[in-house]
Design an enzyme around this catalytic site. Structure first.
Site, PDB file in Angstrom:
ATOM      1  N   GLY A  51     -42.899  -3.210  24.193  1.00 53.18           N
ATOM      2  CA  GLY A  51     -41.944  -2.635  23.258  1.00 53.18           C
ATOM      3  C   GLY A  51     -41.193  -3.732  22.557  1.00 53.18           C
ATOM      4  O   GLY A  51     -41.355  -4.910  22.872  1.00 53.18           O
TER       5      GLY A  51
ATOM      6  N   LYS B  10     -36.761  -7.954  29.051  1.00 56.76           N
ATOM      7  CA  LYS B  10     -36.287  -7.962  27.665  1.00 56.76           C
ATOM      8  C   LYS B  10     -35.937  -9.388  27.302  1.00 56.76           C
ATOM      9  O   LYS B  10     -35.095 -10.000  27.941  1.00 56.76           O
ATOM     10  CB  LYS B  10     -34.987  -7.164  27.589  1.00 56.76           C
ATOM     11  CG  LYS B  10     -35.083  -5.851  26.882  1.00 56.76           C
ATOM     12  CD  LYS B  10     -33.705  -5.220  26.809  1.00 56.76           C
ATOM     13  CE  LYS B  10     -33.752  -3.754  27.133  1.00 56.76           C
ATOM     14  NZ  LYS B  10     -34.584  -2.949  26.301  1.00 56.76           N
TER      15      LYS B  10
ATOM     16  N   ASP C  83     -25.280   3.329  21.714  1.00 55.85           N
ATOM     17  CA  ASP C  83     -26.591   3.351  21.067  1.00 55.85           C
ATOM     18  C   ASP C  83     -27.493   4.372  21.761  1.00 55.85           C
ATOM     19  O   ASP C  83     -28.616   4.063  22.144  1.00 55.85           O
ATOM     20  CB  ASP C  83     -27.205   1.942  21.082  1.00 55.85           C
ATOM     21  CG  ASP C  83     -28.318   1.802  20.050  1.00 55.85           C
ATOM     22  OD1 ASP C  83     -28.422   2.679  19.157  1.00 55.85           O
ATOM     23  OD2 ASP C  83     -29.091   0.833  20.145  1.00 55.85           O
TER      24      ASP C  83
END
Ligand code: NAG
Ligand code: NAG
Ligand code: NAG
Length: 970
Positions: free
Chosen positions: A631, A652, A750
């Site tokens: 991703g 990440k 978010d």
């Protein structure tokens, strides 16, 4: 005219003199400097560190720090030490016994050693751990300070190995504190480690220090201190009038001349205190610095999220309690603060003006730990005189032998207090005789003094009941072989070959199976026969040994090859690079005001509850060199990996152009790693490397909600209606926990369907919470501090920039609409058409009763229309224009639970356009029923605490005001 000139000149001279005098007692050590002493722009005289330490290697940092006050020179050299499990100590003195001092150590890292990970190491005040220096960014100055009382002629500051890299230090500063300052009753058993020191309302981001502060404390500007949770409406005020600062701790006048004045909701700050909860010494500095008119009063009281009642309640009226333009410093000498403390000052009813705050200091109370067993730490005088690389220094190994780490030639037992268990000083060119005091070190197991030039006799070792190996070979020891060794039952090895020993070895030893090597001693009889014949003379040699020991008591031991080597290396380095200060790109974080930068001793590897620190190599291996990308979020790509333990992870990698500071990253990560809930994706840890910042999460096997609704998995693994509802319920619970279960409240900022991840068991978890504050720029993000993704963004937040939990509710409403409708929040294909926006489009269809047009056709008709109606209705109430009309997350959890019950009871029975079709009053009261709580509209970071009665009695923890006069200096 001439007279005025002369007076002026005198004042000038006096001032110059005064400021020179004020430096008295300052010791400023430029670590790694090898030149001569110099004076910096502030008038501080720095000296090289050669006289204060005898180990380590010097290096030069090429990135000079662009400090305007010229202190940067002291940071351009450093001294580093091997990561060897041993300690390396500075002896800083002379100091006056019983005087309180401020000690400051500064660290500016650059990869001088070619290492590709940042170092993390420990520092101590002699035996007592002081801090973990955890470097997380290059070229920023890390500062640690303590206040302690001198108990001897010097302070011993030690560095030793931590989790990573070589310990190093850039400078050490010692400052005597004025009489009465930081006078707390427990300084005989504790010292104070600075946690923070902030100057509120500062005129610039520059810190205030010497000569403004005669004690050279560094007062970080609030503009550069990363303070959070500031109450809205605060403003900065200042005065030119002089302020009387003669309080106990004597803040500098320029610090007291500025303040932050609160707005309607008072003054409030949230402090992230690393390593807390802990007991601390806290002082808040106030001064009324505005001229009050007769009809004006400023009265306020404290509030904080702490259990200590001394902190709450009392109403402070500066004008009444201290007088205007006079410092007032309520101090709390022993108060326990949590890891995140929110300090609030609230206006009293009697007040016409809001509260203010001028400065704040917090010091953690650190225990002074007992040292090594007394006989061991006093006994071996020669241990204190090993390793002298420089002829100029009085060769001494400073500090406690065993704590917190042993000297390099010792090992110590783990008992408390520790005992020295081995001395290994082989081949160190030792001269002189073996001190008799070694016979008192009864914990010794190994004593190796072989291959030196030791002379004299072997002292009485008969008390060393644990001694196993005795290596004295290849010296010049004389006198009789000590027969008392025969009494030590634990002995396994005695090596005394190649000495000048005489006498004989006792028969019992020879027969005991101890390994004895005694060749090369001309007069020593090593056979059983002469041992027996000489037995009668036995007593003589222990006396001889004693005398020999006393006579030879003075020992002069010179540095070993090692020292010579280090010295050579030092010489080479010295001439290597000319210093060339260059400016760094982000100046704000690099000045001394980044004193608050140091994340303290919160090294998560060692302090249980935080995030795990991953090494880069570990992640390279886990992700097979970042080969499987799963991703890419707003932060950068996400990679799949498997840890050595078999755990699957998602890594990440934060995009390299992110400019947020290391501190911010670290703070957030520590905060987030403490948040645990079944419906929140677990943050396993992080990796902070010279170049990369990475977050390591648990791996979620089945992608995101978005993937299943209309993304890549919508064809193969579409979610049916009940799965969709349970995913919504799960994620609502996760968000509810962030809003109500965490202190301080975490607002996700978010929320979107791609941030709701699904695991193998179809449990949904919210991811990326709290991360938005780490993000800097990204095209889908609106500038000016408003964060969120287009399509999910709360218009109220966008307009007011006041973030509340209702902004998350808005975004979650959009997610609910996506679930019902199976479409994206913004359809790019309809650009320009209001229907591009799911909210507009869904509201319109819903109001027109066109449920067929609204509901995702992928659901076919496998849902109950009444439940669907409720969900859309709930979703639409969430995207109300005004936050106050939106339900809370708890109400949403209740609402979805009801909808699920409705769905299961209906079992598709009453399908069709029925009861819950929208009426013009679009919010049904049932939806809000479950847990109606007081409308939680408070902005992020604020707290609601019970208010105890304000009865005007000063908090019992207040320090009395001392009246020591200090001439104000400017
Ligand atoms: C206080 O007095 C000033 C004049 O000295 C006046 O302008 C002001 O309105 C008064 N304020 C209040 C609250 O009475
Ligand atoms: C501070 O207070 C705590 C709790 O009352 C107590 O246990 C601790 O010993 C105190 N510390 C010092 C240094 O007095
Ligand atoms: C020991 O001393 C000798 C003679 O002074 C010297 O040559 C040698 O280098 C020294 N060894 C060490 C290890 O310092």
């Amino acid at each position: 005219m001439a007279f005025v000139f002369l007076v002026g000149l005198c004042i000038l001279l006096i001032q110059v003199n005064f400021s020179a005098d004020a430096q008295e007692g300052f010791i400023s050590i430029d670590c790694g400097e090898v030149g001569s002493p110099y004076t910096d722009a502030r008038g501080i005289t720095w000296v090289p560190d050669g006289n204060y330490i005898s180990s380590g290697t010097v290096a030069t940092v090429s990135t000079g720090v662009g400090l305007s006050d010229g202190s940067s020179r002291s940071l351009q050299t450093l001294r580093f030490f091997p990561s060897d499990g041993k300690k390396h100590c500075y002896t800083v003195g002379p100091v006056n016994v019983s005087t309180r001092y401020l000690m400051r150590a500064s660290f500016l890292y650059e990869s001088y050693d070619g290492a590709d990970t940042f170092p993390s190491f420990e520092i101590s005040l002699d035996t007592s751990p002081w801090a973990t220096v955890n470097i997380i960014t290059a070229s920023a100055v890390y500062v640690e300070e303590f206040v302690a009382v001198a108990t001897g002629g010097s302070f011993v500051v030690c560095l030793y190995e931590g989790t990573n890299g070589n310990p190093f230090i850039s400078s050490l500063e010692l400052r005597p504190l004025g009489a009465g300052m930081y006078s707390v009753p427990y300084l005989d058993q504790s010292f104070l480690r600075k946690t923070l020191r902030v100057n509120f309302g500062a005129l610039s981001a520059e810190a205030v220090r010497f000569p403004d502060d005669q004690s050279d404390r560094i007062w970080a500007s609030d503009l550069a201190s990363h303070l959070e949770g500031e109450a809205p409406g605060t403003r900065r005020i200042s005065t030119n009038r002089s302020v009387d600062v003669s309080t106990t701790d004597r803040p500098p006048m320029s610090v007291m001349q500025t303040a932050v004045e609160g707005g309607k909701s008072g003054v409030s700050y949230r402090l992230n205190l690393e390593g807390y909860p802990a007991a601390c010494y806290a002082v808040i500095y106030f001064a009324e610095i505005q001229e009050l008119r007769p009809n004006q009063t400023r009265a306020f009281f404290f509030r904080a999220n702490i259990q200590d009642t001394t902190f709450d309640g009392a109403v402070l009226n500066l004008d009444r309690d201290a007088g205007s333009f006079k410092a007032y410093e309520p101090g709390y000498i022993n108060i326990t603060f949590p890891a995140i403390v929110t300090i609030q000052l609230l206006e009293d009813n009697s007040s016409t003006l809001p509260p203010l705050i001028n400065a704040l200091e917090i010091y953690r109370i650190m225990p002074i730990l007992a040292g090594t067993f007394a006989d061991d730490s006093e006994a071996p005088p020669f241990c204190r005189s090993v390793d002298s690389p420089s002829a100029a220094s009085p060769a001494e190994v400073p500090g406690d032998p065993c704590l917190p780490q042993p000297w390099d030639f010792l090992t110590c037992s783990s008992e408390s207090p520790p005992r020295v268990s081995s001395i290994k000083l082989s081949s160190r060119n030792l001269t002189g005789s073996i001190p008799i005091d070694i016979g008192r070190m009864t914990g010794l197991v190994d004593l190796w003094l072989d291959n030196n030039q030791l002379t004299g006799t072997i002292p009485d070792l008969s008390q060393l009941g644990k001694l196993q190996t005795l290596h004295l070979q290849n010296n010049h020891l004389s006198g009789d072989f000590p027969s008392s060794l025969a009494n030590i039952k634990s002995l396994t090895e005695i090596f005394v070959e190649n000495n000048d020993l005489s006498g004989s070895i006792p028969a019992s030893l020879l027969q005991s199976g101890v390994l004895i090597r005694a060749d090369g001693n001309v007069d020593l009889c090593t056979s059983l026969s002469c041992a027996q014949s000489r037995k009668k003379k036995g007593n003589d040699f222990s006396l001889a040994g004693l005398i020999g020991g006393i006579v030879g008591g003075v020992v002069a031991l010179v540095g070993a090859l090692l020292a010579f080597y280090l010295w050579r290396k030092m010489k080479k380095k010295k001439t290597k690079k000319p210093r060339e200060p260059s400016r760094l790109p982000f100046h704000g974080e690099l000045s001394f005001t980044s004193a608050e930068f140091l994340p303290g001793d919160g090294n998560p590897l060692q302090h249980g509850d935080g995030a795990r620190v991953f090494r880069l190599e570990e992640l390279v291996e886990a992700t097979e060199n970042f080969s499987k990308k799963i991703g890419s979020g707003g932060f950068g790509p996400v990679y799949y990996g498997i840890l050595a333990e078999g755990e699957e992870i998602a890594v990440k990698v934060m995009s390299s152009n992110s400019t947020q500071g290391g501190k911010e990253f670290y703070n957030e990560v520590t905060l987030l790693s403490r948040v645990h809930h079944r419906n929140l994706v677990v943050l396993l840890g992080y990796c902070l490397d010279l170049k990369e910042r990475m977050l390591v999460y648990e791996y979620m096997h089945r992608g995101s909600l978005r993937d299943h609704l209309y993304g890549p998995l919508s064809e193969d693994e579409p979610f049916d209606w009940t799965t969709r509802l349970s995913v919504l319920l799960d994620s609502a619970k996760g968000l509810e926990y962030l809003h109500t279960g965490c202190s301080p409240t975490i607002i996700h900022r978010d929320v979107k369907s791609s941030n709701i991840l699904i695991n193998e068991k179809l449990t949904a978890k919210v991811s990326d919470f709290g991360l938005s504050r780490l993000r800097t720029d990204e095209e889908s993000w609106i500038s000016t501090g408003v964060r969120g993704t287009l399509g999910y963004l709360d218009p109220e937040y966008y307009g007011s920039q006041q973030l509340t939990s209702k902004s998350d509710v808005f975004s979650f409403g959009v997610v609910m609409l996506e679930v019902a409708c199976g479409r994206e929040p913004i359809l790019v294909s309809l650009r320009g058409d209001p229907d591009a926006n799911i909210i507009h489009w869904a509201r319109k269809l819903f109001q027109n009763g066109d449920m067929e047009g609204l509901v995702d056709h992928r659901l076919k008709s496998n849902y109950s229309m009444s439940a669907m109606g409720r969900l859309v209705e709930l979703a639409i109430s969430c995207v109300d224009q005004f936050g106050r009309n939106r339900p809370t997350m708890s109400e949403i959890v209740g609402g979805i639970t009801e909808i699920m019950q409705m769905e299961s009871s209906s079992e598709f029975a009453s399908r069709g356009l029925t009861d819950s079709m929208p009426s013009s009053s679009s919010r049904s009261s049932e939806v809000e029923s479950p847990a109606r709580r007081s409308d939680n509209e408070s902005p992020s970071g604020s707290y609601n605490y019970e208010i105890s009665s304000s009865d005007g009695i000063p908090p019992s923890g207040l320090l009395s005001q001392s009246t020591v006069d200090v001439p104000p200096v400017k």
